[in-house]
Design an enzyme around this catalytic site. Structure first.
Site, PDB file in Angstrom:
ATOM      1  N   ASP A  30       0.824  -1.209   0.000  1.00  0.00           N
ATOM      2  CA  ASP A  30       0.000   0.000   0.000  1.00  0.00           C
ATOM      3  C   ASP A  30       0.864   1.268   0.000  1.00  0.00           C
ATOM      4  O   ASP A  30       2.006   1.252   0.445  1.00  0.00           O
ATOM      5  CB  ASP A  30      -0.905  -0.032   1.243  1.00  0.00           C
ATOM      6  CG  ASP A  30      -2.101   0.899   1.085  1.00  0.00           C
ATOM      7  OD1 ASP A  30      -2.369   1.356  -0.039  1.00  0.00           O
ATOM      8  OD2 ASP A  30      -2.763   1.160   2.110  1.00  0.00           O
ATOM      9  N   ASN A  78     -10.498  -3.055  -6.396  1.00  0.00           N
ATOM     10  CA  ASN A  78      -9.694  -2.069  -7.131  1.00  0.00           C
ATOM     11  C   ASN A  78     -10.272  -1.680  -8.491  1.00  0.00           C
ATOM     12  O   ASN A  78      -9.861  -0.678  -9.083  1.00  0.00           O
ATOM     13  CB  ASN A  78      -8.241  -2.555  -7.319  1.00  0.00           C
ATOM     14  CG  ASN A  78      -7.403  -2.473  -6.062  1.00  0.00           C
ATOM     15  OD1 ASN A  78      -6.429  -3.208  -5.900  1.00  0.00           O
ATOM     16  ND2 ASN A  78      -7.760  -1.588  -5.146  1.00  0.00           N
TER      17      ASN A  78
HETATM   18  C1  FPP Z   1      -1.711   0.073  -3.592  1.00  0.00           C
HETATM   19  O1  FPP Z   1      -1.265   1.436  -3.484  1.00  0.00           O
HETATM   20  C2  FPP Z   1      -1.046  -0.603  -4.717  1.00  0.00           C
HETATM   21  C3  FPP Z   1      -1.685  -1.193  -5.793  1.00  0.00           C
HETATM   22  C4  FPP Z   1      -3.146  -1.207  -5.945  1.00  0.00           C
HETATM   23  C5  FPP Z   1      -0.922  -1.810  -6.914  1.00  0.00           C
HETATM   24  C6  FPP Z   1       0.309  -2.573  -6.511  1.00  0.00           C
HETATM   25  C7  FPP Z   1       0.967  -3.120  -7.719  1.00  0.00           C
HETATM   26  C8  FPP Z   1       2.307  -3.120  -7.952  1.00  0.00           C
HETATM   27  C9  FPP Z   1       3.309  -2.598  -6.993  1.00  0.00           C
HETATM   28  C10 FPP Z   1       2.802  -3.720  -9.227  1.00  0.00           C
HETATM   29  C11 FPP Z   1       3.077  -5.203  -9.058  1.00  0.00           C
HETATM   30  C12 FPP Z   1       3.434  -5.830 -10.363  1.00  0.00           C
HETATM   31  C13 FPP Z   1       3.398  -7.171 -10.630  1.00  0.00           C
HETATM   32  C14 FPP Z   1       3.700  -7.653 -11.976  1.00  0.00           C
HETATM   33  C15 FPP Z   1       3.054  -8.158  -9.623  1.00  0.00           C
HETATM   34  P1  FPP Z   1      -2.327   2.603  -3.579  1.00  0.00           P
HETATM   35  O2  FPP Z   1      -2.462   3.038  -4.988  1.00  0.00           O
HETATM   36  O3  FPP Z   1      -3.600   2.153  -2.930  1.00  0.00           O
HETATM   37  O4  FPP Z   1      -1.650   3.722  -2.729  1.00  0.00           O
HETATM   38  P2  FPP Z   1      -2.421   4.856  -1.898  1.00  0.00           P
HETATM   39  O5  FPP Z   1      -3.077   4.129  -0.743  1.00  0.00           O
HETATM   40  O6  FPP Z   1      -1.314   5.757  -1.468  1.00  0.00           O
HETATM   41  O7  FPP Z   1      -3.412   5.502  -2.813  1.00  0.00           O
END
Ligand code: FPP
Length: 254
Positions: A30, A78
Site C-alpha cells: 500500500d 480495485n
Molecule cells: C496500492 O497502493 C497498490 C496497488 C493497488 C498496486 C500494486 C501493484 C504493484 C506494486 C505492481 C506489481 C506488479 C506485478 C507484476 C506483480 P495505492 O495506490 O492504494 O496507494 P495509496 O493508498 O497511497 O493511494
C-alpha cells in the site's frame, strides 16, 4: 581472481536468526499513490516505482533464504479506481511479466497468480498462463501474485466447488474439515503465510487471504511501498523474530 564482495544486506543480516525466519511472507503493497503525490508525480508513477520495490524484495527473499512470497497486486475492489489507473495497472502487470520472465527463470523463481483471473484482459491472461507454465519447475522462491483477488470471494468459490461435489456424492457433508476446505482454495498447494507486512500505516487486512492469515503475525509500517527496501524488510523480520507464536496455546513466558 577478485571475487565480488557481497555488499551489506545482500546476505542475511547477522542479527537475524536463520532458523526462525518466516517460511512465507505476504505483503499488502500500500501507499504507491501517496508516495507519488508526495514526490509531486501522478499516482501511476508510484505503481511503477512499486515494481522496483517488489523486484528487490523478491531477490532479497532468495538471498536471505525465505522460500515463499505472496503479494496483493489488485483486489476485486480495485476495479472501482479511475479507469486510466486500472488500465495502467493491467498494462503494467503484462509488461512486467514479459520483461521479467527470463530473470525469474535465471533466479529459479516460480510465479503463480491467484484470484478470479478470467475477468482480466485476455492478453494479460495469456502472459500469466505463459509465466506460470514456464516457471513451474523453479524452486528457490514460490512467488504468488493475488490479482483480481478477494478473500471472501475465494471462500465463496470454495463453498460452491464443495457443494457441487456434495451434489454428485463425491464428498459427504460430514467429511468436510479444514483440510478439505483448504484443498478448494486458490492457494491449495501453497503454505499459509507466517508474516503479513502492510506498508503505509493502515491497520487492515483488506480482504486479503482471510482464511490463510488465521495465525499470521501482522507487521504494519508507515513506510510507503515504493520506499520499502531491504532495511525496512530487515526491521520487519527483527520484529517478527521477537514475537512468540502461540497458535492459541499458552506461551512459554507465562
Ligand atoms: C496500492 O497502493 C497498490 C496497488 C493497488 C498496486 C500494486 C501493484 C504493484 C506494486 C505492481 C506489481 C506488479 C506485478 C507484476 C506483480 P495505492 O495506490 O492504494 O496507494 P495509496 O493508498 O497511497 O493511494
Amino acid at each position: 581472481m577478485i571475487l565480488k564482495q557481497k555488499t551489506l544486506l545482500e546476505v542475511l543480516p547477522p542479527d537475524l536468526d536463520r532458523d526462525r525466519l518466516p517460511k512465507h511472507v505476504a505483503a499488502i503493497m500500500d501507499g504507491n499513490g501517496r508516495w507519488a503525490k508526495r514526490q509531486g508525480m501522478p499516482r501511476i508513477m508510484g505503481h511503477r516505482q512499486g515494481v522496483y520495490a517488489l523486484k528487490d524484495l523478491l531477490r532479497c527473499c532468495k538471498d536471505w533464504g525465505i522460500p515463499a512470497l505472496t503479494v496483493y497486486a489488485f483486489s476485486t475492489e480495485n476495479w472501482g479506481r479511475p479507469l486510466e489507473e486500472v488500465e495502467f495497472l493491467m498494462t503494467l502487470f503484462e509488461k512486467v511479466l514479459r520483461r521479467e520472465l527470463a530473470e525469474m527463470m535465471a533466479e529459479n523463481v516460480r510465479i503463480r497468480f491467484v484470484g478470479n483471473l478470467e475477468a482480466l484482459p485476455t492478453s494479460l491472461q495469456e502472459e500469466i498462463a505463459r509465466s506460470m507454465e514456464d516457471t513451474k519447475n523453479n524452486q528457490d522462491v514460490e512467488f504468488t501474485v493475488a490479482t483480481n483477488y478477494g478473500g471472501r470471494q475465494e471462500i465463496i468459490q470454495a463453498c460452491r466447488e464443495i457443494a457441487k461435489k456434495i451434489k454428485t456424492g463425491e464428498i459427504e457433508p460430514e467429511a468436510i474439515d479444514e483440510q478439505i476446505f483448504e484443498e478448494h482454495l486458490y492457494t491449495h498447494d501453497i503454505s499459509n503465510p507466517d508474516l503479513l507486512i502492510r506498508t503505509s500505516g493502515e491497520m487492515r487486512i483488506s480482504n486479503f487471504l482471510l482464511w490463510q492469515m488465521a495465525y499470521a503475525e501482522i507487521y504494519v509500517t508507515e513506510t510507503p511501498w515504493p520506499a520499502f527496501d531491504r532495511e525496512a524488510f530487515h526491521q520487519a523480520l527483527i520484529d517478527y523474530q521477537q514475537r512468540e507464536r502461540r497458535f492459541g496455546k499458552v506461551g512459554k513466558k507465562i
